[in-house]
Design an enzyme around this catalytic site. Structure first.
Site, PDB file in Angstrom:
ATOM      1  N   HIS A 102       3.516  -2.191   3.529  1.00  0.00           N
ATOM      2  CA  HIS A 102       3.627  -0.725   2.790  1.00  0.00           C
ATOM      3  C   HIS A 102       5.161  -0.575   2.495  1.00  0.00           C
ATOM      4  O   HIS A 102       5.916  -0.797   2.845  1.00  0.00           O
ATOM      5  CB  HIS A 102       3.356   0.341   3.974  1.00  0.00           C
ATOM      6  CG  HIS A 102       2.143   0.171   4.484  1.00  0.00           C
ATOM      7  ND1 HIS A 102       1.679  -0.471   5.563  1.00  0.00           N
ATOM      8  CD2 HIS A 102       1.128   1.069   4.243  1.00  0.00           C
ATOM      9  CE1 HIS A 102       0.683  -0.452   5.932  1.00  0.00           C
ATOM     10  NE2 HIS A 102       0.168   0.519   5.087  1.00  0.00           N
ATOM     11  N   ASP A 106       0.740  -1.310   0.008  1.00  0.00           N
ATOM     12  CA  ASP A 106       0.032   0.008  -0.075  1.00  0.00           C
ATOM     13  C   ASP A 106       0.905   1.417   0.283  1.00  0.00           C
ATOM     14  O   ASP A 106       2.016   1.243   0.415  1.00  0.00           O
ATOM     15  CB  ASP A 106      -0.781   0.165   1.215  1.00  0.00           C
ATOM     16  CG  ASP A 106      -2.152  -0.894   1.062  1.00  0.00           C
ATOM     17  OD1 ASP A 106      -2.071  -1.746   0.372  1.00  0.00           O
ATOM     18  OD2 ASP A 106      -3.002  -0.667   1.909  1.00  0.00           O
TER      19      ASP A 106
HETATM   20 ZN    ZN Z   1      -2.829   3.394   3.287  1.00  0.00          ZN
END
Ligand code: ZN
Length: 594
Positions: free
Chosen positions: A181, A39
Site C-alpha cells: 500500500h 493499493d
Molecule cells: Zn485496498
C-alpha cells in the site's frame, strides 16, 4: 550400430546426453518475473515511490481509488507516463458485496472515468475488489479481469520498512503478485528495498499485464488471478519503436517501426502519449523542427515499450538509387537539392567523397558505397552493393562475409539464383525442395516421366508443377533423399543441417565419389549426442570430407536450419571435391533467368 565419440564410451555418453536433453527445458531466455502492486493510493508518498522506481528502471501496477486519483491527478498522469500500469480499486473502498447492482457499477465506472483523464478514453482497467471481497454477482457486474495477490507482507499492520522488506522477500516466488500500500511511508521504503534485493536475485519487475502476456496466459474477464507461474512460454519485453526520416519534396517524411503484433502510438506536437493518441498506419509528413514521440504497445495501459523521443530539426537526404548493368554503375539522386557521392573501396561515402556526375564503369571485385547530401540536409543512409569477381551484382553480400566467394560462384554456375532485386538473402533458410533443386541443377541430369509418376504415387504433398517437382522426383528415384514420413515428402519444410548432410552424402554416393572411412568423425562435436541416428553416418561423412564443420564452439548444431549462405559454401566445396576426383563431371547447366 554407430554412436558418437570413442566407441567404448559411446553407449554411456549417448545415454547421458539423452537424459540431459529431456530434463532441461529448452527456453534459454526464461526470466524470473514478479509484479508488485500498490493499493489504495495515490497519496503523499507516491511521488517518492515513483522517483525510486524510475531510478531502478522498474515497472509496477497501481490499484488506485477513484477518490484518491481525483485528489492527485498529476501523480496519476506521472505514473502512467512513466510506464506503470494503472488499475481500478473502486471509488472509495467499500465492500462491493454489500452494494446494490447499480452501486457496484457506479464504484467501478466512476473510477474508470477519473483514470481516463490520465490514460485516455477507451482504456481497459484491471480491477481489484476492496478487501478481495467478491461474489459471482460482483464479478459479472465488474466485467473486467480481477486481480488478487499471492504475497501479502501485511505492510498496513506492521508499519515498519524492514519488516515489509523481509516479508516480501520471504514469500516472493517466480510469477508472484505482491500486495503493498503506497499510502504508508514505511511501505514505500520497504518495497523499494525489497526491489533492490529481488533485482539482485535475478527478478525482473513487471506490470501485471506484462507478467501474464510474457508467459502467454490471457487475463479473463470476471475471473480471479492470483499469480502467473512459469508456463514454458517466455515472450520478450516490448522494444521501443524506431523513428527514421527522409526529405521528400521539400518536406520531411517520417517512418516508424516496431516489433510485429504491437501498435505504435505517437505524437508530433510534443504531447504525452495515451490511449487516445494517434495510431501509426503509414509514413507521415512533418514540418521541422518538431518532436516525434512514440511507443510500441500490446496495450497502452501496462503492456508497452519505453518511449522513443526524437527531435527532427534538419531533414536527411534520401539514400540514392544504385544500379549496375553490364559492369556500369548508375546512381540516382532522389532528393531535391541534394548531390550524390560515392566510394569504390569499401569505405563509407560522405559529402567529401567523389561526386557522381555520370555512369561509372567498374572493375570486378568492387564494393560500392554511395550517399546523398547537400545544403540544409543531413547525409542520407548509405546505399551499398558489390560488383563481384564473377561479374554479379549483389546488394546484400560483401567480400568480408565468409560465404561470399562461394555464393558468387554458385550464382555464376547457375546452381543458386538471387531472390530478386539483386539480393542473395544469405541468411534466409533453405527448404528441402530448394536443396534438391541445387543438386539437380548441379547434376545436369533429366528426370523421367516414370520418375515423376513415382514420386506422386509415393507422397501426397508433391504438386504437379512446383519448381522443385522435377528435382524431388529425380532425387527420390536415385535414393538421395527420403520422405519426412510414410506419406509426406515435406518439400516446403525448412532443411536442417543434418538433413542437408544426408542429401549431400546421398548425392556423393549416387555419383560414385570416393568416400573415406568416416566412422567416429562426428565424435568431436560437443553436441554429437543430438545428431539423429539416421543422420549420423552422413554427418560423419560430410565432416570427414571437410564439407561441413562445427561452429567456433565445436557444435555441429544438427537441428539448426541451413541458410543460403552456408548452402552455397557446402555446395561449392562438394563441386570442387567432385571435380578433383573426376567424378560427376556433368557440365553446369545453362544460365537461365527465373
Ligand atoms: Zn485496498
Amino acid at each position: 550400430m554407430r554412436k558418437c565419440g570413442k566407441r567404448l564410451l559411446s553407449l554411456l555418453l549417448a545415454g547421458a546426453l539423452l537424459a540431459l536433453g529431456t530434463a532441461v527445458p529448452v527456453h534459454a531466455a526464461a526470466k524470473k518475473l514478479v509484479a508488485i502492486t500498490f493499493d489504495d493510493g495515490p497519496g503523499p508518498y507516491t511521488d517518492r515511490l515513483l522517483d525510486g522506481l524510475k531510478q531502478r528502471g522498474v515497472k509496477v501496477t497501481f490499484f488506485m481509488l477513484g477518490s484518491r486519483a481525483e485528489a492527485y491527478p498529476g501523480v496519476v498522469k506521472r505514473a502512467y507516463r512513466e510506464g506503470h500500469q494503472i488499475a481500478n480499486h473502486s471509488y472509495d473502498h467499500p465492500d462491493l458485496t454489500t452494494l446494490s447492482d447499480s452501486g457496484v457499477k457506479n464504484q467501478i465506472q466512476t473510477t474508470n472515468r477519473i483514470l481516463n483523464a490520465a490514460c485516455g478514453k477507451g482504456t481497459d482497467y484491471l480491477v481489484r475488489s476492496p478487501y478481495g471481497s467478491e461474489t459471482g454477482r460482483t464479478r459479472s457486474l465488474i466485467g473486467a479481469p480481477l486481480i488478487y495477490w499471492s504475497v501479502d507482507p501485511l505492510d498496513w499492520k506492521y508499519r515498519n520498512a524492514e519488516t515489509v522488506k523481509n516479508n516480501i522477500l520471504q514469500d516472493t516466488f517466480d510469477g508472484a503478485i505482491v500486495l503493498v500500500h503506497d499510502i504508508h511511508s514505511t511501505s514505500v521504503t520497504g518495497a523499494l528495498a525489497a526491489i533492490d534485493v529481488l533485482k539482485s536475485r535475478g527478478y525482473e519487475l513487471v506490470t501485471v499485464r506484462e507478467l501474464f502476456r510474457r508467459r502467454g496466459v490471457s487475463l479473463k474477464k470476471g475471473e480471479d488471478h492470483y499469480s502467473c507461474k512459469p508456463t514454458g512460454t517466455n515472450l520478450s519485453a516490448v522494444a521501443a519503436p524506431t523513428v527514421s526520416n527522409e526529405a521528400e519534396g521539400g518536406r520531411l517524411k517520417v517512418t516508424l517501426s516496431a516489433q510485429p503484433g504491437t501498435k505504435i502510438y505517437y505524437s508530433t506536437d510534443g504531447s504525452d502519449l495515451n490511449q487516445e493518441s494517434r495510431v501509426y498506419t503509414q509514413p507521415f509528413y512533418v514540418t521541422t523542427p518538431c518532436t516525434v514521440r512514440a511507443v510500441a504497445a500490446y496495450q497502452m495501459n501496462g503492456s508497452r515499450s519505453g518511449e522513443t523521443k526524437v527531435l527532427l530539426a534538419t531533414p536527411a537526404a534520401k539514400a540514392p538509387g544504385l544500379r549496375v548493368e553490364n559492369g556500369v554503375m548508375t546512381l540516382e539522386n532522389r532528393t531535391g537539392g541534394a548531390q550524390v557521392f560515392y566510394t569504390l573501396d569499401g569505405s563509407a561515402a560522405d559529402t567529401t567523397s567523389t561526386r557522381y556526375t555520370e555512369p561509372v564503369p567498374l572493375s570486378p571485385g568492387t564494393v560500392i558505397s554511395a550517399c546523398a547530401g547537400g545544403e540544409g540536409l543531413l547525409d542520407s543512409p548509405q546505399t551499398r552493393g558489390t560488383y563481384s569477381q564473377n561479374g554479379n551484382f549483389f546488394r546484400d553480400i560483401f567480400p568480408s562475409q565468409w560465404y561470399y566467394q562461394d555464393a558468387d560462384r554458385a550464382v555464376s554456375a547457375g546452381y543458386l539464383r538471387g531472390v530478386g532485386n539483386d539480393t542473395f538473402a544469405p541468411e534466409r533458410n533453405v527448404t528441402r525442395g530448394q536443396l534438391l533443386t541445387l543438386l539437380y541443377r548441379h547434376s545436369g541430369e533429366q528426370v523421367t516421366p516414370l520418375e515423376l509418376e513415382q514420386i506422386q504415387t509415393a507422397f501426397t504433398d508433391i504438386p504437379d508443377r512446383a519448381y522443385y517437382t522435377d528435382a524431388v522426383a529425380w532425387g527420390y528415384a536415385r535414393g538421395i533423399v527420403r520422405g519426412c514420413d510414410d506419406s509426406s515428402f515435406c518439400p516446403e519444410g525448412t532443411a536442417t543441417r543434418q538433413e542437408m548432410s544426408v542429401m549431400f552424402q546421398g548425392y556423393l554416393s549416387y555419383l560414385g565419389a570416393a568416400l573415406p572411412d568416416s566412422d567416429g568423425a562426428a565424435g568431436h562435436y560437443r553436441d554429437c549426442g543430438k545428431i539423429a541416428e539416421w543422420a549420423l553416418p552422413a554427418v560423419e561423412q560430410m565432416s570427414a570430407l571437410g564439407l561441413m564443420q562445427g561452429d567456433d564452439r565445436e557444435n555441429f548444431r544438427p537441428r539448426a536450419f541451413s541458410t543460403r549462405g552456408q548452402t552455397a559454401a557446402v555446395l561449392m566445396r562438394l563441386a570442387d571435391l567432385l571435380e578433383a576426383q573426376g567424378s560427376g563431371s556433368a557440365p553446369p547447366p545453362e544460365l537461365t533467368t527465373e
